[in-house]
Write a protein that holds these residues in place. Structure first.
Motif, PDB file in Angstrom:
ATOM      1  N   ASP A   9       0.870  -1.179   0.000  1.00  0.00           N
ATOM      2  CA  ASP A   9       0.000   0.000   0.000  1.00  0.00           C
ATOM      3  C   ASP A   9       0.905   1.227   0.000  1.00  0.00           C
ATOM      4  O   ASP A   9       1.557   1.542   1.004  1.00  0.00           O
ATOM      5  CB  ASP A   9      -0.902   0.001   1.234  1.00  0.00           C
ATOM      6  CG  ASP A   9      -1.873   1.162   1.220  1.00  0.00           C
ATOM      7  OD1 ASP A   9      -2.690   1.236   0.290  1.00  0.00           O
ATOM      8  OD2 ASP A   9      -1.787   2.009   2.125  1.00  0.00           O
ATOM      9  N   GLU A  63      -1.562  -0.693  -6.126  1.00  0.00           N
ATOM     10  CA  GLU A  63      -2.532   0.091  -6.889  1.00  0.00           C
ATOM     11  C   GLU A  63      -1.798   1.156  -7.696  1.00  0.00           C
ATOM     12  O   GLU A  63      -0.876   1.798  -7.175  1.00  0.00           O
ATOM     13  CB  GLU A  63      -3.542   0.755  -5.950  1.00  0.00           C
ATOM     14  CG  GLU A  63      -4.466  -0.214  -5.253  1.00  0.00           C
ATOM     15  CD  GLU A  63      -5.435   0.485  -4.318  1.00  0.00           C
ATOM     16  OE1 GLU A  63      -6.498  -0.076  -4.024  1.00  0.00           O
ATOM     17  OE2 GLU A  63      -5.112   1.620  -3.878  1.00  0.00           O
ATOM     18  N   SER A  91     -10.392  -2.855  -5.812  1.00  0.00           N
ATOM     19  CA  SER A  91     -10.099  -2.976  -4.391  1.00  0.00           C
ATOM     20  C   SER A  91     -11.144  -2.253  -3.545  1.00  0.00           C
ATOM     21  O   SER A  91     -11.516  -2.720  -2.460  1.00  0.00           O
ATOM     22  CB  SER A  91      -8.696  -2.448  -4.102  1.00  0.00           C
ATOM     23  OG  SER A  91      -8.575  -1.093  -4.492  1.00  0.00           O
ATOM     24  N   ARG A  95     -13.415  -4.182  -0.849  1.00  0.00           N
ATOM     25  CA  ARG A  95     -13.364  -3.719   0.530  1.00  0.00           C
ATOM     26  C   ARG A  95     -14.771  -3.553   1.101  1.00  0.00           C
ATOM     27  O   ARG A  95     -15.039  -3.880   2.260  1.00  0.00           O
ATOM     28  CB  ARG A  95     -12.602  -2.397   0.596  1.00  0.00           C
ATOM     29  CG  ARG A  95     -12.302  -1.920   2.016  1.00  0.00           C
ATOM     30  CD  ARG A  95     -11.635  -0.550   2.003  1.00  0.00           C
ATOM     31  NE  ARG A  95     -10.390  -0.552   1.262  1.00  0.00           N
ATOM     32  CZ  ARG A  95     -10.175   0.128   0.144  1.00  0.00           C
ATOM     33  NH1 ARG A  95     -11.154   0.879  -0.372  1.00  0.00           N
ATOM     34  NH2 ARG A  95      -9.015   0.079  -0.470  1.00  0.00           N
ATOM     35  N   ASP A 109      -5.363  -2.792   3.593  1.00  0.00           N
ATOM     36  CA  ASP A 109      -5.289  -2.553   2.154  1.00  0.00           C
ATOM     37  C   ASP A 109      -4.164  -3.354   1.516  1.00  0.00           C
ATOM     38  O   ASP A 109      -4.320  -3.881   0.405  1.00  0.00           O
ATOM     39  CB  ASP A 109      -5.084  -1.062   1.886  1.00  0.00           C
ATOM     40  CG  ASP A 109      -6.383  -0.280   1.959  1.00  0.00           C
ATOM     41  OD1 ASP A 109      -7.430  -0.910   2.172  1.00  0.00           O
ATOM     42  OD2 ASP A 109      -6.347   0.952   1.807  1.00  0.00           O
ATOM     43  N   LEU A 112      -5.338  -6.847   1.249  1.00  0.00           N
ATOM     44  CA  LEU A 112      -6.363  -6.925   0.209  1.00  0.00           C
ATOM     45  C   LEU A 112      -5.735  -6.937  -1.180  1.00  0.00           C
ATOM     46  O   LEU A 112      -6.149  -7.707  -2.060  1.00  0.00           O
ATOM     47  CB  LEU A 112      -7.311  -5.737   0.350  1.00  0.00           C
ATOM     48  CG  LEU A 112      -8.432  -5.623  -0.687  1.00  0.00           C
ATOM     49  CD1 LEU A 112      -9.368  -6.813  -0.582  1.00  0.00           C
ATOM     50  CD2 LEU A 112      -9.199  -4.324  -0.502  1.00  0.00           C
ATOM     51  N   ILE A 113      -4.732  -6.109  -1.407  1.00  0.00           N
ATOM     52  CA  ILE A 113      -4.044  -6.077  -2.702  1.00  0.00           C
ATOM     53  C   ILE A 113      -3.389  -7.420  -2.987  1.00  0.00           C
ATOM     54  O   ILE A 113      -3.487  -7.963  -4.104  1.00  0.00           O
ATOM     55  CB  ILE A 113      -3.003  -4.937  -2.718  1.00  0.00           C
ATOM     56  CG1 ILE A 113      -3.705  -3.575  -2.732  1.00  0.00           C
ATOM     57  CG2 ILE A 113      -2.077  -5.062  -3.924  1.00  0.00           C
ATOM     58  CD1 ILE A 113      -2.780  -2.401  -2.513  1.00  0.00           C
ATOM     59  N   LEU A 116      -6.068  -9.977  -3.981  1.00  0.00           N
ATOM     60  CA  LEU A 116      -6.552  -9.781  -5.347  1.00  0.00           C
ATOM     61  C   LEU A 116      -5.534 -10.259  -6.372  1.00  0.00           C
ATOM     62  O   LEU A 116      -5.905 -10.796  -7.428  1.00  0.00           O
ATOM     63  CB  LEU A 116      -6.879  -8.299  -5.576  1.00  0.00           C
ATOM     64  CG  LEU A 116      -8.092  -7.761  -4.806  1.00  0.00           C
ATOM     65  CD1 LEU A 116      -8.214  -6.260  -4.987  1.00  0.00           C
ATOM     66  CD2 LEU A 116      -9.364  -8.451  -5.282  1.00  0.00           C
TER      67      LEU A 116
END
Length: 422
Positions: A9, A63, A91, A95, A109, A112-113, A116
């Motif tokens: 992130d 991202e 994302s 979320r 985050d 989460l990245i 994915l």
């Protein structure tokens, strides 16, 4: 499965790094309080943690926000690591769907990245290339200058509507008339916006001044009808008279900004065409009737190398011009374009439509058919969006196949062309 996944992130001075496996199990996490270009140490740290967990290499994901992801991609490439990007829209949607709270922290985050990326909900970013990169920056510069051009026109129009509305009636399309612009520059420049003084000098002297201004701006000769109508408007007292001196002073400044923007725009477009020549794509792109070299360069500045797209439809989706249907049971909603791609690419394709509809018989015939057919007739705006998508698809074919545009193929398709040849 041989690669660990590193989710990062990115921030200004705080970078959250997590190392996970393909089941999104966090193997290590750490916060680095460094700038993006100092993330090499973070990647080396992540590589050590991945090696201890038994992974041969890593896939780095983030991202693509701001400029930092470009720096991270270069650092990953220097270390032989794979690098992918996750769309911020994806994302953000994931979320929200996880626990319906939109809970957001740097740590979450980053995880989460990484998740994915493990799910392959990511993409390979455009490779770094000096020539294509220059074209992209020139395209961005051109868009800024176009916005400045439009802003200046709107400012002058608004000011004149307030203090001297009669001037706008001197020409049908005043801001497209080189004579009208030159005459306005004479009024606000030579005489400082003193309309009475300009009128006392007489129409002959005013015509000579406008003629000189038109020549200075690169024109041939003025339209005397517009010059005389503007001279007649000098005696019109409509408008807020108390604001005229200050407004005319401001108009003079805006006209100077407008001239600078137009000169810079011409220079930028010349540079874009030169880059297109350097790539060897000018002849191919302009083989599409009605598509200018500048228009093709503006599109390619937003798409990058079209050979990186797997299909022509992917380019249309990238522009947000792909149709989006709404059907459920017996209900059929109105189809619209997605509008979810690159807005500047969509604008470049939209601008290309106007020239193509004037000189390209294939696109003009398609536009007429879409707007006049009996069943499922489209509005002019919808038909123009369809033509914009067709331009992108056929430009992709022309460049990826290195084959000049053929109106027969464009109208009937490759298969019909082969049948006719047989």
């Amino acid at each position: 499965m041989t690669n660990a996944i590193v989710g990062i992130d990115l921030g200004d001075r705080k970078q959250m790094v997590v190392v996970t496996d393909h089941d999104s199990k966090v193997l290590a996490r750490r916060t680095f309080r460094v700038k993006a270009w100092d993330l090499g140490a973070a990647l080396d740290w992540a590589a050590e943690r991945a090696a201890k967990a038994g992974f041969a290499s890593m896939t780095v994901g983030c991202e693509p926000t701001g400029h930092r992801w470009r720096v991270l991609g270069q650092l990953a490439e220097q270390r032989g690591m794979s690098f992918v990007c996750v769309q911020p829209a994806v994302s953000a949607w994931v979320r929200k769907t996880e626990d319906l709270t939109s809970d957001k922290t740097d740590d979450k985050d980053a995880v989460l990245i990484a998740r994915l990326v493990a799910q392959l909900r990511c993409y390979l970013p455009e490779p770094v290339d000096e020539t294509w990169g220059r074209l992209r920056h020139l395209g961005t510069r051109r868009e800024q200058l176009i916005e400045e051009h439009v802003r200046c026109v709107q400012q002058v129009r608004d000011l004149l509507e307030c203090v001297w509305p009669a001037a706008l009636e001197a020409a049908n399309w005043p801001f497209r008339s080189a004579t009208w612009v030159a005459a306005l520059a004479v009024v606000v420049g030579r005489d400082g916006g003193n309309l009475e003084r300009t009128r006392r000098h007489g129409v002959a002297r005013f015509e000579r001044a406008v003629r000189k201004e038109v020549t200075r701006r690169g024109g041939q000769r003025p339209c005397l009808r517009i010059v005389r109508r503007l001279f007649t408007a000098l005696s019109d007292n409509a408008g807020v008279l108390a604001h005229r001196p200050a407004a005319f002073e401001r108009i003079a400044w805006v006209l100077a900004d407008w001239d600078h923007a137009k000169a810079s725009l011409a220079d930028t477009e010349a540079r874009m065409v030169a880059v297109l020549d350097e790539l060897g794509l000018t002849e191919l792109a302009t083989s599409i009737d009605g598509l200018s070299a500048v228009g093709a360069a503006a599109i390619l500045a937003e798409t990058g190398d079209l050979t990186r797209f797997t299909s022509a439809r992917a380019v249309v989706k990238h522009a947000g011009l792909a149709p989006r249907e709404r059907k459920s049971g017996t209900f059929t909603g109105r189809a619209r374009v997605t509008g979810a791609g690159r807005p500047l690419l969509r604008a470049a394709a939209w601008r290309a439509v106007w020239g193509c509809l004037q000189t390209n018989r294939v696109y003009a015939a398609r536009y007429r058919h879409l707007t006049t057919r009996e069943h499922n007739r489209l509005t002019p705006t919808q038909a123009q969006a369809a033509v914009a998508g067709a331009i992108l698809r056929q430009l992709h074919f022309v460049i990826t196949h290195r084959q000049a545009w053929d109106p027969v193929i464009a109208a009937h398709g490759q298969r019909a062309m082969e049948v006719a040849a047989a």
